[in-house]
Design a protein around this motif. Structure first.
Motif, PDB file in Angstrom:
ATOM      1  N   ILE A 213      11.217 -23.983  -9.233  1.00 35.04           N
ATOM      2  CA  ILE A 213      10.376 -23.066  -9.993  1.00 35.04           C
ATOM      3  C   ILE A 213       9.751 -22.136  -8.968  1.00 35.04           C
ATOM      4  CG2 ILE A 213       8.355 -22.790 -11.467  1.00 35.04           C
ATOM      5  CD1 ILE A 213       8.897 -25.651 -12.497  1.00 35.04           C
ATOM      6  N   GLY A 214      10.010 -20.853  -9.100  1.00 27.30           N
ATOM      7  CA  GLY A 214       9.520 -19.914  -8.102  1.00 27.30           C
ATOM      8  C   GLY A 214       8.906 -18.682  -8.729  1.00 27.30           C
ATOM      9  N   LEU A 215       8.000 -18.089  -7.999  1.00 23.39           N
ATOM     10  CA  LEU A 215       7.336 -16.867  -8.432  1.00 23.39           C
ATOM     11  C   LEU A 215       7.099 -16.012  -7.202  1.00 23.39           C
ATOM     12  CD1 LEU A 215       5.791 -15.242 -10.638  1.00 23.39           C
ATOM     13  CD2 LEU A 215       3.760 -16.505  -9.949  1.00 23.39           C
ATOM     14  N   GLU A 216       7.607 -14.808  -7.224  1.00 24.18           N
ATOM     15  CA  GLU A 216       7.385 -13.849  -6.149  1.00 24.18           C
ATOM     16  C   GLU A 216       6.604 -12.685  -6.749  1.00 24.18           C
ATOM     17  OE1 GLU A 216       8.283 -13.681  -2.784  1.00 24.18           O
ATOM     18  OE2 GLU A 216       8.755 -15.789  -2.994  1.00 24.18           O
TER      19      GLU A 216
ATOM     20  N   GLY B  60       0.814  -1.210   0.000  1.00 20.29           N
ATOM     21  CA  GLY B  60       0.000   0.000   0.000  1.00 20.29           C
ATOM     22  C   GLY B  60       0.847   1.259   0.000  1.00 20.29           C
ATOM     23  N   ASP B  61       0.195   2.402  -0.077  1.00 16.58           N
ATOM     24  CA  ASP B  61       0.882   3.688  -0.096  1.00 16.58           C
ATOM     25  C   ASP B  61       1.695   3.885   1.181  1.00 16.58           C
ATOM     26  OD1 ASP B  61       1.569   6.062  -1.339  1.00 16.58           O
ATOM     27  OD2 ASP B  61      -0.041   7.180  -0.368  1.00 16.58           O
ATOM     28  N   ASP B  62       2.878   4.430   1.035  1.00 11.85           N
ATOM     29  CA  ASP B  62       3.816   4.679   2.136  1.00 11.85           C
ATOM     30  C   ASP B  62       4.264   3.396   2.841  1.00 11.85           C
ATOM     31  OD1 ASP B  62       3.985   7.483   1.835  1.00 11.85           O
ATOM     32  OD2 ASP B  62       2.080   7.727   2.890  1.00 11.85           O
ATOM     33  N   ALA B  63       4.216   2.270   2.138  1.00  8.15           N
ATOM     34  CA  ALA B  63       4.630   0.990   2.719  1.00  8.15           C
ATOM     35  C   ALA B  63       6.149   0.919   2.845  1.00  8.15           C
ATOM     36  CB  ALA B  63       4.137  -0.159   1.849  1.00  8.15           C
ATOM     37  N   ALA B  64       6.595   0.074   3.757  1.00  9.96           N
ATOM     38  CA  ALA B  64       8.015  -0.247   3.906  1.00  9.96           C
ATOM     39  C   ALA B  64       8.118  -1.768   3.916  1.00  9.96           C
ATOM     40  CB  ALA B  64       8.569   0.341   5.185  1.00  9.96           C
ATOM     41  N   LEU B  65       8.779  -2.319   2.915  1.00  6.74           N
ATOM     42  CA  LEU B  65       8.875  -3.771   2.787  1.00  6.74           C
ATOM     43  C   LEU B  65      10.323  -4.178   2.595  1.00  6.74           C
ATOM     44  CD1 LEU B  65       7.575  -6.603   2.306  1.00  6.74           C
ATOM     45  CD2 LEU B  65       7.501  -6.010  -0.121  1.00  6.74           C
ATOM     46  N   ASP B  66      10.810  -5.064   3.467  1.00  5.27           N
ATOM     47  CA  ASP B  66      12.108  -5.723   3.321  1.00  5.27           C
ATOM     48  C   ASP B  66      11.809  -7.204   3.203  1.00  5.27           C
ATOM     49  OD1 ASP B  66      14.043  -3.627   3.503  1.00  5.27           O
ATOM     50  OD2 ASP B  66      13.561  -3.457   5.636  1.00  5.27           O
ATOM     51  N   ARG B  67      12.130  -7.775   2.052  1.00  2.00           N
ATOM     52  CA  ARG B  67      11.807  -9.187   1.819  1.00  2.00           C
ATOM     53  C   ARG B  67      13.008  -9.854   1.171  1.00  2.00           C
ATOM     54  NH1 ARG B  67       6.985 -10.967  -2.257  1.00  2.00           N
ATOM     55  NH2 ARG B  67       8.430 -10.113  -3.777  1.00  2.00           N
ATOM     56  N   SER B  68      13.275 -11.101   1.584  1.00  3.75           N
ATOM     57  CA  SER B  68      14.347 -11.853   0.945  1.00  3.75           C
ATOM     58  C   SER B  68      13.957 -13.322   0.862  1.00  3.75           C
ATOM     59  CB  SER B  68      15.667 -11.695   1.699  1.00  3.75           C
ATOM     60  OG  SER B  68      15.574 -12.256   2.981  1.00  3.75           O
ATOM     61  N   LEU B  69      14.434 -13.949  -0.198  1.00  2.02           N
ATOM     62  CA  LEU B  69      14.203 -15.371  -0.418  1.00  2.02           C
ATOM     63  C   LEU B  69      15.560 -15.993  -0.714  1.00  2.02           C
ATOM     64  CD1 LEU B  69      12.354 -17.850  -0.963  1.00  2.02           C
ATOM     65  CD2 LEU B  69      12.262 -17.088  -3.345  1.00  2.02           C
TER      66      LEU B  69
ATOM     67  N   LEU C 104       6.857   4.647  -1.511  1.00  6.97           N
ATOM     68  CA  LEU C 104       7.133   3.438  -0.743  1.00  6.97           C
ATOM     69  C   LEU C 104       8.627   3.270  -0.556  1.00  6.97           C
ATOM     70  CD1 LEU C 104       8.247   0.867  -2.678  1.00  6.97           C
ATOM     71  CD2 LEU C 104       5.962   1.108  -3.564  1.00  6.97           C
ATOM     72  N   ARG C 105       8.981   2.348   0.359  1.00  5.79           N
ATOM     73  CA  ARG C 105      10.360   1.904   0.526  1.00  5.79           C
ATOM     74  C   ARG C 105      10.357   0.400   0.352  1.00  5.79           C
ATOM     75  NH1 ARG C 105      13.383  -0.535   3.871  1.00  5.79           N
ATOM     76  NH2 ARG C 105      11.958  -0.522   5.637  1.00  5.79           N
ATOM     77  N   LEU C 106      11.141  -0.089  -0.601  1.00  5.60           N
ATOM     78  CA  LEU C 106      11.118  -1.505  -0.967  1.00  5.60           C
ATOM     79  C   LEU C 106      12.535  -2.038  -1.082  1.00  5.60           C
ATOM     80  CD1 LEU C 106       9.702  -4.063  -2.230  1.00  5.60           C
ATOM     81  CD2 LEU C 106       9.981  -2.924  -4.428  1.00  5.60           C
ATOM     82  N   SER C 107      12.777  -3.181  -0.476  1.00  6.20           N
ATOM     83  CA  SER C 107      14.018  -3.920  -0.636  1.00  6.20           C
ATOM     84  C   SER C 107      13.624  -5.385  -0.807  1.00  6.20           C
ATOM     85  CB  SER C 107      14.914  -3.748   0.594  1.00  6.20           C
ATOM     86  OG  SER C 107      16.065  -4.549   0.465  1.00  6.20           O
ATOM     87  N   ASP C 108      13.936  -5.957  -1.967  1.00  5.38           N
ATOM     88  CA  ASP C 108      13.506  -7.318  -2.298  1.00  5.38           C
ATOM     89  C   ASP C 108      14.698  -8.053  -2.906  1.00  5.38           C
ATOM     90  OD1 ASP C 108      11.856  -9.496  -2.602  1.00  5.38           O
ATOM     91  OD2 ASP C 108      10.799  -8.708  -4.343  1.00  5.38           O
ATOM     92  N   THR C 109      15.115  -9.146  -2.274  1.00  4.06           N
ATOM     93  CA  THR C 109      16.307  -9.873  -2.709  1.00  4.06           C
ATOM     94  C   THR C 109      16.011 -11.360  -2.845  1.00  4.06           C
ATOM     95  OG1 THR C 109      17.685  -8.295  -1.514  1.00  4.06           O
ATOM     96  CG2 THR C 109      18.733 -10.351  -2.169  1.00  4.06           C
ATOM     97  N   ILE C 110      16.503 -11.950  -3.933  1.00  8.88           N
ATOM     98  CA  ILE C 110      16.397 -13.396  -4.157  1.00  8.88           C
ATOM     99  C   ILE C 110      17.811 -13.932  -4.400  1.00  8.88           C
ATOM    100  CG2 ILE C 110      15.495 -15.239  -5.623  1.00  8.88           C
ATOM    101  CD1 ILE C 110      13.192 -13.339  -6.347  1.00  8.88           C
ATOM    102  N   ARG C 111      18.184 -14.980  -3.652  1.00  7.10           N
ATOM    103  CA  ARG C 111      19.462 -15.658  -3.852  1.00  7.10           C
ATOM    104  C   ARG C 111      19.196 -17.141  -4.065  1.00  7.10           C
ATOM    105  NH1 ARG C 111      20.048 -12.863   0.657  1.00  7.10           N
ATOM    106  NH2 ARG C 111      21.190 -10.923   0.553  1.00  7.10           N
TER     107      ARG C 111
END
Length: 82
Positions: free
Chosen positions: A37-40, A17-26, A56-63
């Motif tokens: 087989i992956g889908l984010e 949503g608006d003004d969200a802050a998300l830090d996500r890692s896989l 928004l503030r977003l940090s999304d990492t896949i390793r």
């Protein structure tokens, strides 16, 4: 995530949503002969509900590692106006 033969892990999309802050890692560690087989999915607001995402503030990492060796590193970062 533990090693499971022929495993499936269903996941719902992540709603942002608006003004969200998300830090996500896989992090996925595969055996030499394994398949992944992956889908984010990220959904930025719901238009039908009149939602918009202006900032928004977003940090999304896949390793992804195979037999201990890094074969994929995908990182997305965004902060501020969309």
């Amino acid at each position: 995530m533990r090693s499971v033969p022929d495993a499936a892990v269903p996941q719902e999309p992540t709603w942002v949503g608006d003004d969200a802050a998300l830090d996500r890692s896989l992090d996925v560690d595969l055996a030499e002969d394994a398949t992944f087989i992956g889908l984010e999915t990220l959904v930025f607001g719901r238009t039908a509900m009149g939602e918009t995402v202006a900032a928004l503030r977003l940090s999304d990492t896949i390793r992804l590692r195979r037999a201990g060796h890094l074969v994929l590193h995908d990182a997305v970062r965004h902060e501020g106006d969309t």
